[in-house]
Design a protein around this motif. Structure first.
Motif, mmCIF file in Angstrom:
data_model
loop_
_atom_site.group_PDB
_atom_site.id
_atom_site.type_symbol
_atom_site.label_atom_id
_atom_site.label_comp_id
_atom_site.label_asym_id
_atom_site.label_seq_id
_atom_site.Cartn_x
_atom_site.Cartn_y
_atom_site.Cartn_z
ATOM 1 N N THR A 123 0.771 -1.561 0.499
ATOM 2 C CA THR A 123 -0.499 -0.089 -0.393
ATOM 3 C C THR A 123 0.683 1.294 0.006
ATOM 4 O OG1 THR A 123 0.034 -0.313 2.511
ATOM 5 C CG2 THR A 123 -1.672 -1.288 1.317
ATOM 6 N N ASP A 124 2.360 1.123 -0.136
ATOM 7 C CA ASP A 124 2.981 1.904 0.512
ATOM 8 C C ASP A 124 3.866 2.204 -1.468
ATOM 9 O OD1 ASP A 124 2.989 3.013 2.785
ATOM 10 O OD2 ASP A 124 4.678 1.518 2.718
ATOM 11 N N MET A 125 3.338 2.013 -2.388
ATOM 12 C CA MET A 125 3.255 2.199 -3.868
ATOM 13 C C MET A 125 2.850 3.370 -3.933
ATOM 14 S SD MET A 125 2.460 -1.669 -5.223
ATOM 15 C CE MET A 125 2.658 -0.995 -6.759
ATOM 16 N N PRO A 126 3.635 3.831 -5.017
ATOM 17 C CA PRO A 126 3.242 5.420 -5.791
ATOM 18 C C PRO A 126 1.784 5.759 -5.743
ATOM 19 C CG PRO A 126 5.690 4.987 -6.280
ATOM 20 C CD PRO A 126 4.910 3.753 -5.602
ATOM 21 N N LEU A 127 1.119 5.460 -6.397
ATOM 22 C CA LEU A 127 0.171 4.394 -7.325
ATOM 23 C C LEU A 127 -1.040 4.986 -5.476
ATOM 24 C CD1 LEU A 127 -2.062 4.834 -9.284
ATOM 25 C CD2 LEU A 127 -1.452 2.691 -9.622
ATOM 26 N N LEU A 128 -0.857 4.036 -5.292
ATOM 27 C CA LEU A 128 -1.947 3.943 -3.923
ATOM 28 C C LEU A 128 -2.024 5.108 -3.350
ATOM 29 C CD1 LEU A 128 -1.721 0.311 -4.245
ATOM 30 C CD2 LEU A 128 -3.047 1.228 -4.907
ATOM 31 N N GLY A 143 6.193 12.371 -6.562
ATOM 32 C CA GLY A 143 4.633 11.611 -6.556
ATOM 33 C C GLY A 143 3.972 12.366 -5.253
ATOM 34 N N GLN A 144 4.381 12.717 -4.934
ATOM 35 C CA GLN A 144 4.226 13.474 -3.646
ATOM 36 C C GLN A 144 3.400 14.668 -3.563
ATOM 37 O OE1 GLN A 144 4.974 12.301 -0.431
ATOM 38 N NE2 GLN A 144 5.391 10.521 -1.620
ATOM 39 N N PRO A 145 1.979 14.880 -2.268
ATOM 40 C CA PRO A 145 1.899 16.596 -2.924
ATOM 41 C C PRO A 145 2.374 17.321 -2.898
ATOM 42 C CG PRO A 145 0.548 15.237 -1.168
ATOM 43 C CD PRO A 145 1.993 14.093 -2.019
ATOM 44 N N SER A 146 2.218 18.241 -3.947
ATOM 45 C CA SER A 146 3.053 19.640 -4.185
ATOM 46 C C SER A 146 1.920 20.997 -4.285
ATOM 47 C CB SER A 146 3.512 19.611 -5.510
ATOM 48 O OG SER A 146 2.492 20.226 -6.877
ATOM 49 N N ALA A 147 2.490 21.981 -3.430
ATOM 50 C CA ALA A 147 1.995 23.411 -2.745
ATOM 51 C C ALA A 147 1.405 23.474 -4.536
ATOM 52 C CB ALA A 147 2.280 24.244 -2.510
ATOM 53 N N THR A 148 0.497 24.742 -4.643
ATOM 54 C CA THR A 148 0.046 25.083 -5.705
ATOM 55 C C THR A 148 0.848 26.916 -6.447
ATOM 56 O OG1 THR A 148 -1.862 26.010 -4.106
ATOM 57 C CG2 THR A 148 -2.610 24.340 -5.693
#
Length: 134
Positions: free
Chosen positions: A4-9, A53-58
């Protein structure tokens, strides 16, 4: 590394959490539709960094370029912004909630959440097939 730590998941899980938080804000906007002076809020759009694949700031922000750097701390409501209401949308009491717009956003948000949840489930199913558990 756990499956569950895969980037897509991980990205799909983050997306679903973002939609859950957005739904809470939309519900808060609807609940306060009659409160004088209330300004509706919405979440800033979620985007992911293509490389990590990490959330980035807008917007422009601080990035950690070394493990020794101190991570920037965010506010409790980071990513939440007051939506700018046009002058004709604000009632004489100062309330800027447009119920029709909030209901449209709620429906779109629900559809997007269901898509992310479906993709998450299908990805897990594909992994089970690949491992031979199904």
């Amino acid at each position: 590394m756990a499956v569950t730590d895969m980037p897509l998941l991980s990205m799909l899980r983050t997306r679903m959490q973002w939609h859950q938080t957005r739904q809470k804000l939309i519900a808060e906007n609807v609940a306060n539709a009659d409160m004088p002076g209330f300004r509706p809020r919405d979440l800033a759009p979620l985007s992911f960094d293509r490389a990590s694949g990490q959330p980035s700031a807008t917007g422009p922000g601080l990035t950690l370029t070394s493990a020794g750097h101190i991570a920037p701390t965010g506010e409790a409501g980071a990513g939440i912004e007051a939506r700018r209401s046009k002058g004709f949308e604000v009632r004489p009491s100062g309330n800027g909630v447009n119920l029709e717009e909030e209901m449209m956003k709620s429906g779109d948000n629900q559809t997007d959440y269901q898509l992310a949840a479906s993709l998450y489930q299908k990805s897990l199913d594909a992994l089970k097939i690949a491992v031979g558990k199904r």
